[in-house]
Design a protein around this motif. Structure first.
Motif, PDB file in Angstrom:
ATOM      1  N   LEU A 190       1.095  -1.393   0.228  1.00 18.12           N
ATOM      2  CA  LEU A 190      -0.038  -0.045   0.162  1.00 18.12           C
ATOM      3  C   LEU A 190       0.935   1.342  -0.098  1.00 18.12           C
ATOM      4  CD1 LEU A 190      -2.708  -1.026   2.491  1.00 18.12           C
ATOM      5  CD2 LEU A 190      -2.774  -1.122  -0.001  1.00 18.12           C
ATOM      6  N   GLU A 191       1.912   1.187   0.528  1.00 21.76           N
ATOM      7  CA  GLU A 191       3.032   2.557   0.777  1.00 21.76           C
ATOM      8  C   GLU A 191       3.368   2.605  -0.717  1.00 21.76           C
ATOM      9  OE1 GLU A 191       5.856   1.232   3.646  1.00 21.76           O
ATOM     10  OE2 GLU A 191       4.566   2.182   5.490  1.00 21.76           O
ATOM     11  N   ALA A 192       3.547   1.719  -1.475  1.00 21.99           N
ATOM     12  CA  ALA A 192       3.939   2.055  -2.840  1.00 21.99           C
ATOM     13  C   ALA A 192       3.111   2.269  -3.904  1.00 21.99           C
ATOM     14  CB  ALA A 192       5.107   1.081  -3.145  1.00 21.99           C
ATOM     15  N   ALA A 193       1.769   1.754  -3.492  1.00 16.36           N
ATOM     16  CA  ALA A 193       0.585   1.795  -4.453  1.00 16.36           C
ATOM     17  C   ALA A 193       0.485   3.174  -5.401  1.00 16.36           C
ATOM     18  CB  ALA A 193      -0.538   1.556  -3.891  1.00 16.36           C
TER      19      ALA A 193
ATOM     20  N   ASP B 267       2.430   2.843 -13.523  1.00 16.26           N
ATOM     21  CA  ASP B 267       2.402   1.625 -14.580  1.00 16.26           C
ATOM     22  C   ASP B 267       1.179   0.780 -14.286  1.00 16.26           C
ATOM     23  OD1 ASP B 267       4.995   2.529 -15.267  1.00 16.26           O
ATOM     24  OD2 ASP B 267       5.925   1.489 -13.426  1.00 16.26           O
ATOM     25  N   ILE B 268       0.524   0.717 -13.372  1.00 12.95           N
ATOM     26  CA  ILE B 268      -0.655  -0.129 -13.265  1.00 12.95           C
ATOM     27  C   ILE B 268      -2.105   0.893 -12.807  1.00 12.95           C
ATOM     28  CG2 ILE B 268      -1.683  -2.243 -12.058  1.00 12.95           C
ATOM     29  CD1 ILE B 268       1.122  -2.555 -10.883  1.00 12.95           C
ATOM     30  N   PRO B 269      -2.802   1.219 -14.126  1.00 16.00           N
ATOM     31  CA  PRO B 269      -3.459   2.315 -13.959  1.00 16.00           C
ATOM     32  C   PRO B 269      -4.869   1.782 -13.040  1.00 16.00           C
ATOM     33  CG  PRO B 269      -3.096   2.354 -16.017  1.00 16.00           C
ATOM     34  CD  PRO B 269      -2.217   1.195 -15.521  1.00 16.00           C
ATOM     35  N   HIS B 270      -5.192   0.185 -12.922  1.00 12.00           N
ATOM     36  CA  HIS B 270      -6.167  -0.286 -12.323  1.00 12.00           C
ATOM     37  C   HIS B 270      -5.690  -0.749 -10.788  1.00 12.00           C
ATOM     38  CE1 HIS B 270      -8.908   0.550 -15.635  1.00 12.00           C
ATOM     39  NE2 HIS B 270      -8.080  -0.121 -16.405  1.00 12.00           N
TER      40      HIS B 270
ATOM     41  N   LYS C  50      -4.571   3.531   6.951  1.00 11.97           N
ATOM     42  CA  LYS C  50      -3.679   4.335   7.699  1.00 11.97           C
ATOM     43  C   LYS C  50      -2.425   5.000   6.684  1.00 11.97           C
ATOM     44  CE  LYS C  50      -4.090   2.196  12.289  1.00 11.97           C
ATOM     45  NZ  LYS C  50      -3.333   1.458  13.283  1.00 11.97           N
ATOM     46  N   PRO C  51      -1.745   4.162   5.791  1.00 11.85           N
ATOM     47  CA  PRO C  51      -0.874   4.654   4.882  1.00 11.85           C
ATOM     48  C   PRO C  51      -1.528   5.494   3.735  1.00 11.85           C
ATOM     49  CG  PRO C  51      -1.185   2.288   4.474  1.00 11.85           C
ATOM     50  CD  PRO C  51      -1.764   2.719   5.503  1.00 11.85           C
ATOM     51  N   LEU C  52      -2.787   5.426   3.653  1.00 16.20           N
ATOM     52  CA  LEU C  52      -3.461   6.050   2.388  1.00 16.20           C
ATOM     53  C   LEU C  52      -4.218   7.199   2.681  1.00 16.20           C
ATOM     54  CD1 LEU C  52      -5.006   2.882   0.618  1.00 16.20           C
ATOM     55  CD2 LEU C  52      -2.655   3.786   0.240  1.00 16.20           C
TER      56      LEU C  52
END
Length: 591
Positions: free
Chosen positions: A312-315, A321-324, A353-355
């Motif tokens: 999630l932290e790198a989402a 690169d991953i639109p969906h 929390k991270p988002l």
């Protein structure tokens, strides 16, 4: 010495001996021609008494060596143990005794049959053969040592009690040089005593007499903890196998055998990373595996959160690169909300929390809620949201309009509103094949009856849920999931028992029960009428009160032309069932 070689040459030319003896003698002559010089001077042939005495001394020497090996293995706990080395003189190697090597008793018989005084000379043929034994011993030595090593290793693995059966020392002939070394070994009386003592210990063990207690084997040491790299490597192998064969039970067992509770977040992270850009089915299966691990208690929720947090932290960066990516993450997370997983309130608060600082928490939660609505009614999803005490203001940026977000994302049911959007309330009409596919998928995922009912309510309107098409698809899927593919086929009665209430919910009258029996008949035709399988299904369905007597009799007498395929074979296979059913009914009437 020359006369011996001349006589050997004469024997070869006259072919008075076997081909084996001729080859042996020819080797000696070849060495003679190549300026071979014996290591010792020509001492002449030995007497019979010398040969007997030296053979006996060599036998005693070999016995001592073997018994010392046995004692060293016993003291070392039955391990392989090194072999006892024996001093070698002048560079000659003594060939070790091998159990697998055949013994040529003819040589001994030649010695014992000679009737002469102690100064009688040994015939030339025996001397040549003895020399050949010595000459070829170096070639056989490697093979014999290999056999002896294998014997040592095999003996170390087998139990101690039966070692005595393999330790019988047999007599054999030895080379002249070995006999000479044995003759110089010292007084025979001194060497006999340890042989008798060791032999006595071996005999006692063979007779079951326990002279001393065997050492207690050390306790098995616990497996060393795996490193993070090792857990990741094993996790990749487990996940790939699971996605390939879809064996949930095997995957759960493999994860539990990792014995790395503090590193299971690595398995979670690896599973999410390896399926994030795969198919929807792969992501849903991965999410289901994680759900089952949590449900079984193998995966602690904190380990799940830790592995998910890294993704999630790198989402937000990965979204380039991953639109969906938010939909893909929702497909991985949603199965965790099934029964036995993590409650919605706890799960949503942790993954947001991270988002929240990034302003992406609301997007992910909305995607999860939409997927939930595909498996249950929006009204029920809204109730789960309300019961968890969740509020959109806790997940959205302070400056964002909550009402506008809820409307745009079509999640009005979370605010307690009765009305649903047109898109949500619109039901898709499934074909028979699509219904079977969806129901098979739910049953393969071990969905409970309530979850299947939620899916039906969320995706089928009342008319389609009551149709013959749905009844047949449901009956076929349930019966297929209850077949045990042994030889012969069997029915898992427990599986029928677990699904009985689900079937009773939709087989609510005699006509629907008849449609279910038609579907079962068609399944038997598709499987080429396995012996006794239909009878076992009839027994299980009757015992669980899924199909009643009237429906069975109606199926038996049905002449519907559309349902005659395989009917004759099916009727014959359940003759005993109907006989029993009528007899039971007659007894009930008499009572």
């Amino acid at each position: 010495m020359d006369q011996y070689f001349n006589q050997m040459d004469k024997i070869i030319k006259e072919r008075k001996t076997s081909s084996r003896i001729r080859f042996m003698l020819q080797d000696v002559l070849d060495l003679r021609k190549s300026n071979w010089v014996p290591r010792r001077g020509d001492q002449g042939p030995k007497t019979i008494d010398q040969i007997h005495k030296e053979a006996e001394m060599e036998e005693h020497r070999e016995q001592i060596k073997v018994q010392q090996q046995l004692l060293s293995k016993k003291e070392g706990g039955g391990g392989g143990g090194g072999r006892v080395s024996q001093p070698q003189d002048e560079g000659w190697n003594t060939v070790p005794i091998s159990k697998n090597r055949p013994i040529d008793t003819n040589l001994l018989s030649k010695i014992t049959k000679v009737q002469s005084k102690s100064n009688t000379r040994v015939p030339l043929q025996f001397i040549s053969l003895t020399y050949f034994e010595r000459y070829s011993s170096s070639e056989r030595g490697d093979r014999e040592r290999d056999r002896f090593d294998r014997f040592d290793r095999r003996e170390g693995r087998e139990g101690r009690d039966d070692r005595g059966n393999r330790n019988e020392i047999t007599k054999r002939s030895f080379s002249r040089e070995s006999q000479e070394r044995g003759g110089r070994g010292g007084d025979g009386r001194v060497s006999n005593e340890p042989v008798r003592r060791v032999a006595s210990m071996t005999d006692d063990r063979d007779r079951g007499i326990k002279r001393e207690s065997a050492p207690t084997p050390p306790p098995s040491l616990p497996k060393p903890a795996l490193s993070e790299e090792e857990v990741e490597k094993k996790s990749n192998a487990i996940i790939e196998e699971y996605l390939h064969i879809n064996d949930l039970k095997e995957a759960l067992q493999c994860v539990s055998e990792l014995n790395s509770a503090s590193l299971l977040y690595v398995f979670v992270r690896t599973g999410l990373e390896s399926t994030l850009e795969r198919s929807t089915i792969a992501r849903e299966h991965m999410g289901l595996l994680l759900h089952q691990l949590v449900k079984a208690g193998t995966l602690p929720p904190q380990q799940y959160y830790k592995g998910l947090l890294e993704i999630l932290e790198a989402a937000e960066d990965m979204a380039i690169d991953i639109p969906h990516i938010w939909l893909y993450l929702a497909e991985l997370i949603t199965p965790m909300l099934h029964e036995g997983g993590i409650p919605m309130g706890q799960l949503f608060r942790e993954i947001s929390k991270p988002l929240v600082p990034l302003g992406k928490a609301g997007v992910l939660l909305a995607q999860i809620l939409k997927l939930l609505c595909k498996g249950m009614t929006p009204k029920k999803v809204g109730a789960m949201w309300t019961d968890a005490g969740l509020n959109w203001r806790n997940f959205l940026p302070k400056d964002e309009d909550v009402n506008k977000f809820v409307t745009d994302q079509k999640v009005e049911y979370t605010t307690g509103e009765e009305t649903e959007s047109k898109e949500t309330s619109k039901k898709k009409v499934f074909s028979g094949e699509e219904l079977s596919k969806q129901l098979d998928r739910l049953l393969q995922d071990k969905a409970n009856n309530q979850r299947i009912r939620d899916w039906v309510e969320a995706n089928l309107d009342e008319q389609q849920a009551a149709s013959n098409q749905f009844i047949r698809a449901l009956m076929t899927s349930v019966c297929q999931s209850a077949i045990i593919c042994d030889n012969p086929y069997k029915v898992d009665a427990e599986q029928i028992s677990q699904r009985a209430r689900l079937l009773q919910r939709y087989l609510c009258d005699e006509q629907k029960e008849l449609q279910a029996l038609y579907a079962l008949q068609a399944l038997m035709v598709h499987m080429e009428q396995p012996a006794n399988l239909l009878r076992m299904f009839f027994d299980a369905l009757y015992d669980e009160d899924v199909i009643k007597e009237e429906a069975f009799y109606k199926w038996e007498s049905s002449k519907d032309p559309a349902e005659q395929t395989g009917k004759g074979v099916a009727l014959k296979s359940v003759t005993a069932f109907f006989t029993w059913l009528r007899e039971a009914e007659e007894e009930s009437d008499k009572d």
